[in-house]
Design an enzyme around this catalytic site. Structure first.
Site, mmCIF file in Angstrom:
data_model
loop_
_atom_site.group_PDB
_atom_site.id
_atom_site.type_symbol
_atom_site.label_atom_id
_atom_site.label_comp_id
_atom_site.label_asym_id
_atom_site.label_seq_id
_atom_site.Cartn_x
_atom_site.Cartn_y
_atom_site.Cartn_z
ATOM 1 N N ALA A 68 0.869 -1.013 0.146
ATOM 2 C CA ALA A 68 0.160 -0.071 -0.021
ATOM 3 C C ALA A 68 0.870 1.168 0.097
ATOM 4 O O ALA A 68 2.117 1.132 0.328
ATOM 5 C CB ALA A 68 -0.959 -0.099 1.090
ATOM 6 N N GLY A 107 0.512 -5.132 0.858
ATOM 7 C CA GLY A 107 -0.762 -4.990 -0.050
ATOM 8 C C GLY A 107 -0.337 -5.674 -1.667
ATOM 9 O O GLY A 107 -1.126 -6.169 -2.274
ATOM 10 N N GLU A 110 -0.935 -9.047 -1.015
ATOM 11 C CA GLU A 110 -2.320 -9.392 -1.020
ATOM 12 C C GLU A 110 -2.699 -9.218 -2.329
ATOM 13 O O GLU A 110 -3.823 -10.350 -2.626
ATOM 14 C CB GLU A 110 -2.938 -8.171 0.113
ATOM 15 C CG GLU A 110 -2.348 -8.514 1.412
ATOM 16 C CD GLU A 110 -2.977 -7.487 2.179
ATOM 17 O OE1 GLU A 110 -2.378 -6.529 2.200
ATOM 18 O OE2 GLU A 110 -3.740 -7.696 3.249
ATOM 19 N N GLU A 130 3.792 -5.860 7.274
ATOM 20 C CA GLU A 130 2.682 -4.720 8.013
ATOM 21 C C GLU A 130 3.004 -4.547 9.320
ATOM 22 O O GLU A 130 2.905 -3.368 9.899
ATOM 23 C CB GLU A 130 1.234 -5.056 7.823
ATOM 24 C CG GLU A 130 0.593 -4.904 6.515
ATOM 25 C CD GLU A 130 0.942 -5.778 5.315
ATOM 26 O OE1 GLU A 130 1.676 -6.764 5.824
ATOM 27 O OE2 GLU A 130 0.347 -5.731 4.205
HETATM 28 N N1 3HC Z 1 4.631 3.127 -0.049
HETATM 29 C C1 3HC Z 1 5.273 4.439 -0.476
HETATM 30 N N2 3HC Z 1 6.700 4.713 -0.588
HETATM 31 C C2 3HC Z 1 7.180 3.499 -0.395
HETATM 32 C C3 3HC Z 1 6.738 2.194 -0.087
HETATM 33 C C4 3HC Z 1 5.446 2.061 0.221
HETATM 34 N N3 3HC Z 1 4.690 0.869 0.588
HETATM 35 N N4 3HC Z 1 7.816 1.565 -0.168
HETATM 36 C C5 3HC Z 1 8.965 2.098 -0.349
HETATM 37 N N5 3HC Z 1 8.506 3.534 -0.638
HETATM 38 C C6 3HC Z 1 9.313 4.437 -1.193
HETATM 39 C C7 3HC Z 1 10.636 4.805 0.078
HETATM 40 O O1 3HC Z 1 10.030 5.874 1.021
HETATM 41 C C8 3HC Z 1 11.624 5.361 -0.873
HETATM 42 O O2 3HC Z 1 11.291 6.888 -1.035
HETATM 43 P P1 3HC Z 1 12.231 8.021 -1.513
HETATM 44 O O3 3HC Z 1 13.098 7.470 -2.706
HETATM 45 O O4 3HC Z 1 11.605 9.153 -1.660
HETATM 46 O O5 3HC Z 1 13.156 8.046 -0.023
HETATM 47 C C9 3HC Z 1 11.611 4.775 -2.274
HETATM 48 O O6 3HC Z 1 10.010 4.210 -2.130
HETATM 49 C C10 3HC Z 1 12.483 3.513 -2.191
HETATM 50 O O7 3HC Z 1 12.628 2.623 -1.096
HETATM 51 P P2 3HC Z 1 13.815 2.217 -0.808
HETATM 52 O O8 3HC Z 1 14.908 2.819 -0.699
HETATM 53 O O9 3HC Z 1 13.242 1.364 0.551
HETATM 54 O O10 3HC Z 1 13.869 1.038 -1.934
HETATM 55 P P3 3HC Z 1 14.497 -0.328 -1.884
HETATM 56 O O11 3HC Z 1 14.707 -0.799 -3.331
HETATM 57 O O12 3HC Z 1 15.723 -0.691 -1.024
HETATM 58 O O13 3HC Z 1 13.513 -1.513 -1.148
HETATM 59 C C11 3HC Z 1 11.244 -2.258 -0.969
HETATM 60 C C12 3HC Z 1 12.147 -1.404 -1.881
HETATM 61 C C13 3HC Z 1 11.658 -3.638 -0.591
HETATM 62 C C14 3HC Z 1 9.912 -2.305 -1.463
HETATM 63 C C15 3HC Z 1 11.183 -1.394 0.373
HETATM 64 O O14 3HC Z 1 11.117 0.158 -0.141
HETATM 65 C C16 3HC Z 1 10.297 -1.535 1.314
HETATM 66 O O15 3HC Z 1 10.255 -2.497 2.218
HETATM 67 N N6 3HC Z 1 8.996 -0.951 1.270
HETATM 68 C C17 3HC Z 1 7.844 -1.398 2.321
HETATM 69 C C18 3HC Z 1 7.231 -2.329 2.101
HETATM 70 C C19 3HC Z 1 6.109 -2.503 3.109
HETATM 71 O O16 3HC Z 1 6.210 -2.422 4.305
HETATM 72 N N7 3HC Z 1 4.905 -2.780 2.573
HETATM 73 C C20 3HC Z 1 3.833 -2.856 3.180
HETATM 74 C C21 3HC Z 1 2.931 -1.440 3.173
HETATM 75 S S1 3HC Z 1 1.539 -1.531 4.196
HETATM 76 C C22 3HC Z 1 0.424 -2.121 3.377
HETATM 77 O O17 3HC Z 1 0.582 -2.730 2.263
HETATM 78 C C23 3HC Z 1 -0.951 -2.326 4.048
HETATM 79 C C24 3HC Z 1 -1.871 -3.246 3.276
HETATM 80 O O18 3HC Z 1 -1.924 -4.452 3.938
HETATM 81 C C25 3HC Z 1 -3.161 -2.947 3.275
#
Ligand code: 3HC
Ligand code: NAI
Length: 706
Positions: A68, A107, A110, A130
């Protein structure tokens, strides 16, 4: 392939009656409102289109879908919701296949679970992280994952937040197939075609039978509940995850989804979610120091380390672990041998725990070489000095480095407190001098303060950030001052703790209150771990210049005078019987404190744990604000990251600055003013806090200002 429609964030292309739906929303294809809407529209269009037999979902760039869009959380929700999109995908009457490369997280996974079939490429990373953001999978993940892989495996994924590779995902049953090449589109199309050829019927995860063994599922849920209650240290979302999986077991699918939604919204509203997402974004934001945007790092292929003591050896291990060669310089052969022994001890411990082989140790140590002659540093690209904390010694070392190091070599100091501007001014190439302040143990602690003296060139700072990345450290840019960001703020809240101890709170009560707040250790346990002698030496050194108006608590001195330096001497604020790592309260220390209270003319009073934390945090926040005000830290978030990675600040509270906003800056200011009535010298409100409160602004408002 015929392009059918080029959307903004989701592209559609028809390829042999297969609609390829590509999520293209850099950098990580997060599921923002645009993506959600266009994804739903694409599925609905495919459903209606007689030219489409099946849908293939892929991600553009390096990932499938990173989750998400976490930047939308806390803002008014925009339709369609992600659960709605996932339900649309699952309900589709034509086969929908997800082809996963790179990250399919939260997400993102998901969405894949809502598809009817899944293929993952070798380098894929799948997970439901999450929990690390204070949330639970809120788009059907808590209902679909257990049905697909069973309650036990699903709970493990959701409670640990860990990522699994394609092979493990396949073994778990999370994906149906592992692709053999790294061409996600070709692999995906071939898989869809094979399914079409076999006339494979649509297969929905909601109907999967992973929870069929009800007794085993119930046992897994109860075990997870017990484990989470024990281990989650006040975290809110882990138990909600267990509740959601219980709902998956007990309720029909659609009711389970509704229950998941309610639990998800509770997590979304929690300050822990705000704190954890702040931490996630802040640790990426710190990388964007001005110098890293504007300059290219110098090449670092070899590193010199001067000093093989506690820090030099730890730094050498960190550098060796990054695969770089290290040349260590010591004063004499005996010290050099001791330096090498320190390094070997780290690897021997790993071998003893079965986490390293003797051959791997030998391979690492083959990159180490030591010398007592500075000439050995002639080819090093970067040298880190970690000798005694004495300006004269530092000057002598830097004079030698200036003489032997090649032009363009970066000259770094690991000093904790000394004036790096003065060190830089003492050499002929001040532009090459930078502070690299590691934390002990340097091979383990993630924080690296990059201390930026006035004359340093931008590419040297960029090189420091680049090195941090190689060493897998979290770099925070700090300005030059006594203690930089972390130790400067530490000195203040440590003093607040000492004041409370003299005024009536026992060190054990203070430590307990600080642990209950979420720190792994209280300040007096930390002092015992670090060794009281270091602080004692500093206090003696500074005695002559100390402001006589400032309150000075002498309890620590009384303890040190007895040779009680903490864990290493078996006694400090606590007693450590027979080398124990956890101390027990010491009645003799309490007597020393009583005597000191009497000597200082203090009538002890009772403190509640709540007051202890109000004072402790007010001191930390106030000095943190001063550090931002004086531009020692670029933004409040730099202070937060420093405390999260160097001082054990509980991550779910986001850091002291984020915490201050959560409490309300006006309340913090009112506390400081209240405490100032007894001690106006110590409790002087930071001009930054006063200004922000007057303007009704938050510290967070400054995070994007730099
Ligand atoms: N939403 C918005 N921005 C995100 C994001 C997300 N889910 N994940 C990463 N970004 C952004 C980062 O803030 C960063 O922004 P910036 O360049 O402005 O600083 C950019 O994307 C690049 O991120 P990374 O430097 O972390 O890139 P990597 O290539 O090293 O890693 C990744 C990629 C493995 C996808 C890592 O970014 C990550 O772990 N992201 C979060 C994953 C996560 O926790 N997802 C769950 C979200 S909550 C959810 O999905 C709820 C649902 O169940 C309803
Ligand atoms: P230490 O006393 O364990 O090690 C210092 C080493 O430097 C000794 O092995 C000594 O033989 C060597 N040395 C002294 N003069 C030398 C010279 N001229 N040439 C080569 N080697 C020389 O000290 P420690 O704790 O490792 O600290 C080193 C530096 O790191 C200090 O500046 C300290 O402030 C800083 N630091 C210490 C931290 C800690 O927790 N110990 C944390 C962060 C920084």
């Amino acid at each position: 392939m015929t392009p059918e429609q080029t959307g903004h964030a989701v592209r559609r292309e028809l390829c042999n009656r297969i609609l390829v739906v590509t999520v293209d929303n850099p950098p990580v294809n997060a599921l923002g409102a645009n993506v959600r809407r266009q994804l739903r529209d694409a599925i609905q269009a495919a459903e209606k289109d007689p030219d489409v037999d099946a849908v293939l979902l892929v991600g553009a760039g390096r990932n499938f879908i990173g989750g998400a869009d976490i930047r939308e959380f806390g803002k008014p929700p925009l339709p369609p919701s992600l659960p709605e999109v996932c339900n649309t995908i699952e309900a589709c009457r034509k086969p929908v296949v997800a082809a996963i490369h790179g990250a399919a997280l939260g997400g993102g996974l998901e969405v894949a679970l809502a598809a009817h079939f899944r293929i993952a490429l070798g380098a894929a990373r799948l997970g439901l992280p999450e929990v690390t953001l204070g949330l639970l999978p809120g788009a059907g993940g808590t209902q679909r994952a257990p049905r697909l892989v069973g309650a036990k495996a699903a709970l493990d994924l959701m409670l640990s937040g860990r990522h699994v590779g394609a092979k493990e995902a396949h073994a778990l049953g999370l994906v149906d197939l592992v692709g053999e090449t790294d061409d996600v589109l070709a692999e995906g199309l071939a898989y869809v075609q094979a399914l079409l050829d076999a006339q494979a019927p649509v297969r929905r995860t909601r109907d999967a039978d992973g929870l069929a063994d009800r007794a085993a599922s119930r046992a897994a849920i109860e075990a997870a509940r017990a484990e989470s209650s024990k281990k989650s240290h006040g975290l809110f979302s882990p138990l909600k995850i267990v509740d959601a999986v219980q709902a998956a077991l007990e309720l029909p699918f659609d009711d389970g989804l509704r229950h998941e939604r309610q639990l998800f919204l509770q997590c979304l509203d929690s300050p822990q979610r705000a704190g954890l997402i702040h931490a996630f974004l802040a640790e990426r934001e710190v990388l964007k120091a001005p110098e890293t945007r504007n300059a290219k790092p110098r090449k670092i292929a070899s590193v010199g380390v001067v000093g093989g003591g506690t820090m030099g050896a730890g730094i050498a291990v960190a550098v060796l672990d990054a695969g770089l060669p290290v040349t260590m310089i010591e004063r004499d052969d005996v010290s050099l041998a001791r330096g090498l022994a320190h390094i070997e001890k780290v690897y021997d411990n790993l071998i003893a725990k079965g986490r390293m082989t003797p051959e791997a140790k030998a391979a690492v140590l083959a990159r180490w070489n030591g010398s007592t002659s500075y000439d050995a540093l002639g080819t090093a690209d970067l040298v880190i000095e970690a000798v005694f904390e004495e300006m004269t010694v530092k000057h002598a070392v830097f004079a030698k480095l200036d003489r032997v190091c090649k032009p363009g070599a970066v000259l770094a100091t690991n000093t904790s407190y000394l004036d790096i501007d003065a060190i830089a001014a003492s050499v002929s190439r001040p532009g090459d001098v930078v502070g690299l302040h590691f934390f002990s143990p340097a091979n383990i602690m993630k924080l690296l303060e990059v201390v930026v003296p006035a004359q340093v060139s931008a590419d040297v700072v960029a090189t420091a950030f680049d090195l941090a990345k190689k060493l897998r450290k979290v770099p925070v840019r700090a300005g030059v001052c006594d203690g930089f960001i972390g130790n400067r703020v530490l000195a203040i809240y440590r003093a607040a703790a000492d004041h409370m101890m003299e005024d009536g709170a026992s060190p054990y009560q203070i430590d307990r209150a600080v642990r209950a707040f979420g720190f792994p250790m209280g300040p007096f346990q930390v002092a015992d771990l670090a060794g009281g002698d270091i602080g004692w030496a500093t206090r003696k050194r500074r005695a002559a210049t100390r402001d006589p108006q400032q309150r000075y608590v002498q309890i620590a001195d009384r303890i040190c005078e007895r040779g009680w330096f903490g864990q290493k001497t078996g006694r400090g604020y606590y007693v450590y019987a027979d080398g124990a790592r956890t101390g027990k309260p010491d009645p003799e220390v309490e007597s020393i404190i009583d005597a000191e209270r009497e000597r200082a003319g203090v009538t002890p009073r009772a403190f509640s744990d709540e007051e202890i934390m109000r004072r402790y945090m007010a001191a930390m926040i106030n000095e943190g604000a001063n550090v931002v005000h004086q531009r020692i830290a670029l933004r409040p978030l730099d202070v937060d990251v420093t405390f999260l990675y160097g001082y054990g600040f509980p991550r779910h509270r986001g850091g002291p600055m984020q915490y201050a906003d959560t409490v309300g800056l006006d309340k913090v200011l009112a506390d400081i003013r209240e405490f100032a009535q007894q001690d106006p010298v110590f409790w002087q409100p930071s001009p930054l806090i006063v200004d922000l409160v007057e303007r009704g602004a938050t510290l967070a408002s400054l995070n994007h200002a730099a």
